[in-house]
Design a protein around this motif. Structure first.
Motif, short mmCIF file in Angstrom:
data_model
loop_
_atom_site.label_atom_id
_atom_site.label_comp_id
_atom_site.label_asym_id
_atom_site.label_seq_id
_atom_site.Cartn_x
_atom_site.Cartn_y
_atom_site.Cartn_z
N ASP A 68 0.86 -1.18 0.00
CA ASP A 68 0.00 0.00 0.00
C ASP A 68 0.90 1.23 0.00
O ASP A 68 1.52 1.54 1.02
CB ASP A 68 -0.89 -0.01 1.24
N PRO A 69 1.00 1.94 -1.12
CA PRO A 69 1.93 3.07 -1.20
C PRO A 69 1.60 4.22 -0.25
O PRO A 69 2.45 5.08 -0.01
CB PRO A 69 1.81 3.52 -2.67
N SER A 70 0.42 4.22 0.33
CA SER A 70 0.09 5.30 1.27
C SER A 70 0.76 5.10 2.63
O SER A 70 0.94 6.06 3.38
CB SER A 70 -1.43 5.40 1.45
N VAL A 71 1.12 3.86 2.94
CA VAL A 71 1.74 3.58 4.25
C VAL A 71 3.04 2.80 4.15
O VAL A 71 3.82 2.76 5.09
CB VAL A 71 0.77 2.83 5.19
N ASP A 72 3.26 2.12 3.02
CA ASP A 72 4.43 1.26 2.86
C ASP A 72 5.50 1.93 2.01
O ASP A 72 5.20 2.69 1.10
CB ASP A 72 4.04 -0.06 2.20
N ASP A 73 6.75 1.62 2.31
CA ASP A 73 7.88 2.22 1.59
C ASP A 73 8.96 1.15 1.37
O ASP A 73 10.07 1.26 1.88
CB ASP A 73 8.43 3.39 2.40
N PRO A 74 8.63 0.09 0.62
CA PRO A 74 9.59 -1.01 0.46
C PRO A 74 10.83 -0.59 -0.32
O PRO A 74 10.77 0.25 -1.21
CB PRO A 74 8.78 -2.07 -0.32
N ALA A 75 11.94 -1.21 0.03
CA ALA A 75 13.21 -0.97 -0.66
C ALA A 75 13.45 -2.08 -1.68
O ALA A 75 12.85 -3.15 -1.61
CB ALA A 75 14.35 -0.94 0.35
N THR A 76 14.34 -1.82 -2.59
CA THR A 76 14.79 -2.89 -3.49
C THR A 76 15.69 -3.84 -2.70
O THR A 76 16.27 -3.48 -1.67
CB THR A 76 15.57 -2.33 -4.68
N VAL A 77 15.80 -5.05 -3.19
CA VAL A 77 16.69 -6.02 -2.57
C VAL A 77 18.12 -5.49 -2.55
O VAL A 77 18.85 -5.65 -1.57
CB VAL A 77 16.61 -7.37 -3.30
N GLY A 78 18.51 -4.82 -3.63
CA GLY A 78 19.87 -4.28 -3.71
C GLY A 78 20.17 -3.28 -2.62
O GLY A 78 21.26 -3.30 -2.02
N ILE A 79 19.22 -2.39 -2.34
CA ILE A 79 19.42 -1.40 -1.28
C ILE A 79 19.57 -2.09 0.07
O ILE A 79 20.43 -1.73 0.89
CB ILE A 79 18.26 -0.39 -1.27
N LEU A 80 18.74 -3.08 0.33
CA LEU A 80 18.81 -3.80 1.61
C LEU A 80 20.12 -4.57 1.74
O LEU A 80 20.75 -4.55 2.81
CB LEU A 80 17.63 -4.75 1.74
N VAL A 81 20.54 -5.23 0.68
CA VAL A 81 21.81 -5.96 0.72
C VAL A 81 22.97 -5.02 0.97
O VAL A 81 23.86 -5.29 1.79
CB VAL A 81 22.01 -6.76 -0.59
N ASP A 82 22.98 -3.87 0.28
CA ASP A 82 24.05 -2.88 0.49
C ASP A 82 24.05 -2.37 1.92
O ASP A 82 25.12 -2.23 2.54
CB ASP A 82 23.87 -1.70 -0.46
N ALA A 83 22.87 -2.10 2.48
CA ALA A 83 22.79 -1.61 3.85
C ALA A 83 23.31 -2.65 4.84
O ALA A 83 24.03 -2.32 5.79
CB ALA A 83 21.35 -1.23 4.20
N LEU A 84 22.97 -3.89 4.61
CA LEU A 84 23.43 -4.97 5.49
C LEU A 84 24.94 -5.16 5.41
O LEU A 84 25.61 -5.29 6.44
CB LEU A 84 22.70 -6.26 5.14
N THR A 85 25.48 -5.17 4.22
CA THR A 85 26.92 -5.37 4.09
C THR A 85 27.69 -4.16 4.60
O THR A 85 28.75 -4.30 5.21
CB THR A 85 27.31 -5.69 2.63
N ASP A 86 27.15 -2.95 4.37
CA ASP A 86 27.80 -1.75 4.90
C ASP A 86 27.85 -1.77 6.43
O ASP A 86 28.77 -1.20 7.03
CB ASP A 86 27.05 -0.48 4.45
N ALA A 87 26.87 -2.43 7.05
CA ALA A 87 26.82 -2.51 8.51
C ALA A 87 27.65 -3.66 9.07
O ALA A 87 27.69 -3.86 10.28
CB ALA A 87 25.37 -2.64 8.98
N GLY A 88 28.30 -4.41 8.19
CA GLY A 88 29.20 -5.46 8.65
C GLY A 88 28.66 -6.87 8.54
O GLY A 88 29.31 -7.83 8.97
N PHE A 89 27.46 -7.01 7.97
CA PHE A 89 26.90 -8.35 7.78
C PHE A 89 27.40 -8.97 6.48
O PHE A 89 27.80 -8.28 5.55
CB PHE A 89 25.36 -8.28 7.71
N VAL A 90 27.36 -10.28 6.43
CA VAL A 90 27.61 -11.04 5.22
C VAL A 90 26.30 -11.73 4.83
O VAL A 90 25.67 -12.39 5.67
CB VAL A 90 28.71 -12.10 5.43
N ILE A 91 25.87 -11.56 3.60
CA ILE A 91 24.62 -12.16 3.15
C ILE A 91 24.86 -13.63 2.83
O ILE A 91 25.68 -13.96 1.97
CB ILE A 91 24.07 -11.43 1.90
N SER A 92 24.13 -14.51 3.52
CA SER A 92 24.30 -15.94 3.28
C SER A 92 23.15 -16.54 2.48
O SER A 92 23.31 -17.60 1.86
CB SER A 92 24.44 -16.69 4.61
N GLU A 93 21.98 -15.89 2.48
CA GLU A 93 20.84 -16.39 1.72
C GLU A 93 19.99 -15.22 1.24
O GLU A 93 19.78 -14.25 1.98
CB GLU A 93 19.95 -17.31 2.57
#
Length: 202
Positions: A162-187
């Motif tokens: 629902d674009p009036s309340v939801d603001d989903p990110a792309t998978v790429g943005i989430l992966v970049d944020a996780l790796t920038d924070a020191g995580f390694v993506i395993s799945e």
């Protein structure tokens, strides 16, 4: 964030009594099950479930984990979760107010696993990055994020977006944020073009 935290909290509190019955879409069920499967706590683990709602994910983990901590912004949702814990007499679970950027976990608690399902998509991309940084600082072994996330072009006509309340990110943005924070993506689990599960490890 397209709504304030208080607005989101009120909206979910109003829906709390019927929320569980309304979560019946196949992508939602598949996503929740993947989060539980990838969390896979042991009897030594403390799990933090952020955006716990009525505790759907949290309760699924209590049989294997040592301790499960649920955090949410909605008092109505938390009341429902506590009521379920009392009815089922589950003692290794607790619920309190908390949010992604302030999960309200005592500094003497070691968090081994963090889970979140269908909650982070309410934050803006910058807020998601900040939240992931806060989660990383807890130094969990694993963070499992199941959520509305975009594998392709956005389609706001889908029932769980629902674009009036939801603001989903792309998978790429989430992966970049996780790796920038020191995580390694395993799945990276594809559930639907707008739903997925990311497993990040430290």
């Amino acid at each position: 964030m397209k709504k304030t935290i208080d607005e989101h909290a009120e909206r979910f509190s109003e829906a709390a009594s019927t929320y569980d019955d309304e979560q019946d879409s196949e992508p939602y069920r598949m996503c929740a099950q993947q989060v539980v499967n990838h969390a896979a706590p042991t009897s030594c683990d403390t799990v933090l479930d952020i955006g716990t709602g009525t505790g759907a994910i949290a309760f699924e983990l209590t049989s294997a984990a040592d301790r499960v901590i649920g955090r949410d912004i909605s008092t109505g949702m938390l009341d429902q979760a506590r009521m379920k814990a009392d009815i089922e007499n589950i003692e290794n679970i607790s619920f309190a107010e908390g949010r992604f950027r302030d999960p309200n976990v005592d500094s003497d608690i070691t968090v081994d696993i963090v889970t979140s399902n269908f909650a982070m998509h309410h934050l803006s991309d910058d807020e998601k990055c900040n939240a992931i940084t806060v989660i990383s600082a807890l130094e969990p072994d694993r963070f499992i994020l199941g959520d509305v996330m975009l594998f392709g072009a956005a389609n706001p006509d889908e029932s769980f977006y629902d674009p009036s309340v939801d603001d989903p990110a792309t998978v790429g943005i989430l992966v970049d944020a996780l790796t920038d924070a020191g995580f390694v993506i395993s799945e990276v689990e594809f559930v639907h073009e707008q739903v997925g599960v990311l497993v990040a490890e430290q």
